[in-house]
Design an enzyme around this catalytic site. Structure first.
Site, PDB file in Angstrom:
ATOM      1  N   GLU A   1     -17.904  62.582  30.015  1.00 34.35           N
ATOM      2  CA  GLU A   1     -18.974  62.245  29.030  1.00 34.35           C
ATOM      3  C   GLU A   1     -19.772  60.834  29.265  1.00 34.35           C
ATOM      4  O   GLU A   1     -20.013  59.923  28.536  1.00 34.35           O
ATOM      5  CB  GLU A   1     -18.644  62.359  27.561  1.00 34.35           C
TER       6      GLU A   1
ATOM      7  N   GLU B   1     -14.884  71.120  26.174  1.00 32.49           N
ATOM      8  CA  GLU B   1     -14.650  70.620  24.897  1.00 32.49           C
ATOM      9  C   GLU B   1     -15.292  71.482  23.889  1.00 32.49           C
ATOM     10  O   GLU B   1     -16.476  71.720  23.938  1.00 32.49           O
ATOM     11  CB  GLU B   1     -14.877  69.131  24.621  1.00 32.49           C
TER      12      GLU B   1
END
Length: 834
Positions: free
Chosen positions: A600, A705
């Site tokens: 991320e 995720e």
């Protein structure tokens, strides 16, 4: 209320007999408050008990009102400067308790010193000035006079006893000599019998005299040794029933008390029980274990009872502890699926080994297994061998890649058919990279003022205990049983998070260095045992790639950004240089099948071009070092449609990793239950399918995720101390609730979402499972998925393990009950506000 004027002349000659009355009252009070007096006194204690009751109720009779309690003196009677403030200069708290200003009170105290009142009713005021107290020499004269008076009373008592004995003898003789029937028995006593009775009488009288002497002697000794904390010094004590109005409760200097061996008195003060006052109360209530004629000479019953109880407790422990140890060992040998963590680490593989087998230079370091919290399934034979500069200590020299998790998946020693068979995996979040909402217990003990919000601040706060604390977490939060359960749940991949401090630390980093590396290697071996393939995922990069708590340090982004942006860029490449060389070994080629670059990176704040350049360089570096696995990069939170034109000339074998949640998007979190399922099966399904195509999108895409959480209610999910969008407490400036019933009511609450899973209704469980299975279906149009996360301490909707064990996740991940295209089921009477 202001005090009355204190004038000596106001009471005329009332003081003329004051000294005599004081002597009597003082002696009477000494008797009544004697620490070891067993008599049932009912005078002054009842007054004290009533006074304490008034204090608890916040009320005291006006004439007896007091603002201060304990007043302590040392053994010589001098004021203890460590325990007492100057009574003429009360502290701020004491001064605030008055209803008028400090100057007025100071003036009134001055008047009190000049003209102290002599009233019995206000004798406490008479003692306010230091000059009004009796001098020590005067008190010595009182003691001398008291001694003479005491000896006189003893002489008078002895004379009275002698007269009573003589009168008794004369009466007995007259009765024996009389012939009156009222004075005669059937048979008169003989002379021998009378002699024996007389001797017995004399013996009894001697015993009483000796007891009286012993009691007097004990009393004198107690007066000399009277404890400072237990009772004030006589030299500066107040008259009976009086105390100073201006005295506050003294601060107890615990260090001094403990040094003097007076810790029992500290316990009395702290808990409000025991001590001389409570002993007197016990005597009055008939709970005292002593006897009336034991004069305090023997051990009180309650003390004997305490020792008897202690002995019984020791006996019980002697019996119970060995049994508990045996039972515990038996339990440790059986993995409990519900709680596999156990209570103690395993170190049995050190048995029979000598610590001398560890070279002196390595003893006490992370290479020394005697310093490890847990050695279970580690090879504890010492080696300092490294690959890529990273230790192989703990690994076995052989391995077996023949296992498979289920019949739908090939064994490890056969290629996984990526592209034709979806990944069904799970994350190990919050384990080797700490995340507060997953393991809130590591953060709960700190106040918000402490600012413990991430692994950086936690490690810094823990200091020298950080290594032990975090290694215990590594050893217990995820164990071998978890990997067995992952296999049994029908999963086939595991995404394992780690951070750069598993490899190296820099500058003033407070992180625990290198210990998590050992647990990462053991986790991979557990995956091997159960046929699970691994995606490596660096969650923390030097400088932080997003400024969020799961990067290690919440705040500023220092990677590719700011003063040290270039330095941290190079450091992150150095980390990948070491890690890729290590996992390029043959033992990892079949199991580490996806190699992540960085989790991320916040490309909404970072330069997109800088991130893409680094990504290309890092990919070429790791592939040059021998990595044959797929290399994964994150979408950086950019719209997926933008990636259609990005990195078109990238290296081979790359995957795009996207993370999809509805709860962090205010336009999606407020959808009702059915609308959320439709969003997944319509919008997300087509979005993933499109981006996964090399012709219409970017190419191979995985969802690294996602979760079945339909609220952002989990504790610490939005950072430590931050509120929720669901209840409208997330923003400091906007209280808007983002939930389905925000406009119509009732207001949404986190109580139901955060409730124990045993309280979940059947309808709610049905929704949660359908919501999860819809996402599985959508992500399987791409390369597959990794659920976030396997285990949490309390956030049930984020734990695959909890959902699987409690019936709101499919029994087998490869056999869901719902797929996109099926009719969305009816969720019954499930309210929309949770």
């Amino acid at each position: 209320m202001p005090s009355h004027s204190r004038s000596r002349d106001r009471y005329g000659g009332r003081d003329s007999d004051r000294e005599a009355r004081y002597d009597y009252d003082y002696a009477r009070r000494r008797y009544a408050t004697d620490d070891n007096d067993d008599d049932y006194d009912d005078d002054e204690l009842e007054h004290g008990l009533n006074e304490r009751r008034y204090r608890r109720d916040g009320y005291l009779p006006p004439r007896e009102s007091r603002t201060r309690g304990y007043y302590e003196r040392d053994a010589e009677g001098a004021a203890d400067e460590e325990l007492l403030g100057d009574e003429r200069n009360p502290g701020p708290r004491a001064s605030r308790s008055y209803g008028h200003d400090y100057d007025a009170r100071r003036g009134e105290r001055s008047r009190a010193r000049e003209a102290p009142r002599r009233s019995e009713r206000h004798r406490d005021r008479d003692r306010e000035g230091q000059s009004r107290r009796r001098a020590y020499e005067d008190d010595g004269r009182h003691r001398t006079r008291d001694g003479r008076r005491e000896r006189g009373r003893e002489s008078d008592a002895e004379a009275r006893r002698s007269r009573r004995r003589e009168a008794g003898r004369e009466t007995a003789a007259r009765k024996h000599q009389s012939s009156d029937s009222t004075n005669s028995a059937s048979h008169l006593l003989s002379a021998d019998a009378l002699a024996r009775l007389g001797a017995q009488y004399e013996k009894e009288e001697r015993r009483k005299r000796e007891n009286a002497k012993d009691a007097a002697k004990a009393e004198r000794k107690r007066q000399k040794k009277r404890a400072v904390v237990g009772e004030e010094s006589r030299a500066l004590r107040d008259p009976p029933g009086e105390s100073h109005r201006d005295r506050t409760k003294a601060r107890v200097a615990s260090g001094a008390y403990l040094e003097e061996g007076r810790s029992p008195e500290m316990q009395v003060r702290h808990r409000g029980g025991g001590g001389p006052a409570m002993e007197a109360r016990w005597r009055k209530e008939g709970s005292w274990g002593g006897t009336m004629d034991d004069a305090g000479g023997g051990r009180p019953f309650w003390k004997r009872k305490k020792w008897i109880g202690l002995g019984a407790l020791i006996l019980i422990l002697v019996i119970v502890i060995p049994v508990a140890v045996v039972v515990s060992k038996k339990h440790d040998n059986k993995s409990d699926p519900a709680d596999p963590q156990g209570t103690s680490p395993g170190k049995s593989n050190l048995d029979g080994l000598s610590h001398d087998s560890i070279p002196a230079y390595a003893q006490g370091t992370y290479l020394d297994p005697w310093t490890w919290y847990d050695t279970t399934d580690f090879n504890v034979t010492f080696t300092n061998e490294t690959v890529g500069g990273l230790s192989i200590m703990g690994l076995n020299s052989t391995w077996d890649d023949s296992a498979r998790p289920n019949d739908n998946v090939p064994p490890l020693n056969e290629p996984f058919p990526y592209g034709s068979q979806p990944i069904r995996g799970v994350n190990l979040g919050g384990w080797l990279s700490i995340e507060p909402f997953i393991v809130p217990s590591l953060f709960d003990s700190y106040s918000s003022v402490a600012g413990i919000i991430d692994e950086w601040t936690l490690s810094k706060r823990l200091g020298s205990s950080a290594a032990r604390t975090l290694e215990k977490h590594y050893a217990t939060f995820i164990t071998e049983q978890d990997f067995a359960d992952i296999r049994d749940a029908g999963l086939d991949h595991v995404r394992i998070q780690y951070s750069y401090w598993a490899v190296a630390t820099y500058d003033d980093d407070p992180y625990v260095a290198k210990i998590s590396w050992r647990y990462l290697l053991r986790a991979i071996e557990y995956c091997r045992k159960y046929g699970l393939r691994v995606k490596l995922d660096p969650h923390g990069i030097p400088g932080s790639q997003n400024g969020w708590n799961h990067s290690g340090r919440e705040g500023v982004i220092g990677w590719l950004n700011g003063t040290d942006g270039e330095l941290n860029r190079n450091r992150s490449l150095a980390v990948h240089d070491s890690v890729s060389k290590f996992f390029a070994q043959d033992r990892y080629k079949n199991i580490v099948t996806i190699y992540g670059l960085v989790n991320e990176p916040l490309m909404l704040s970072l330069s997109v071009e800088d991130v893409l350049d680094w990504t290309t360089e890092a990919t070429k570096l790791v592939q040059k070092n021998g990595i044959t696995a797929y290399v994964a990069l994150h979408d950086g939170f950019l719209n997926l449609s933008k990636w259609k034109s990005m990195l078109k000339n990238r290296p081979d074998k790359m995957l795009l990793d996207t993370h999809q949640y509805t709860i962090f998007n205010t336009g999606q979190i407020g959808l009702n239950h059915t609308a959320k399922v439709n969003l997944i099966c319509n919008d997300w399904y087509n979005m993933i399918k499109e981006i996964n195509s090399t012709s219409t999108g970017w190419g191979p895409t995985i969802c690294g995720e996602w979760s079945q959480a339909d609220t952002d209610c989990a504790k610490y999910l939005n950072n430590v101390g931050r509120g929720t969008r669901w209840e409208g407490t997330f923003s400091l400036t906007d209280s808007t609730q983002y939930c389905p019933t925000a406009d119509t009511g009732p207001p949404c609450s986190c109580a139901n979402a955060n409730a124990d899973v045993s309280e979940y209704s059947a309808d709610y469980k049905k929704f949660l499972q359908t919501y999860a299975e819809a996402q599985m279906s959508a992500f399987e149009t791409g390369q597959g998925w990794f659920y976030w996360t396997w285990r949490t301490e309390s956030a049930a909707q984020w734990s695959y393990r909890t959902a699987w064990k409690n019936g709101f996740m499919p029994a087998k991940a490869y056999a869901p009950s719902f797929k996109c295209g099926d009719a969305v089921p009816d969720f019954g009477n499930l309210p929309e506000y949770y």
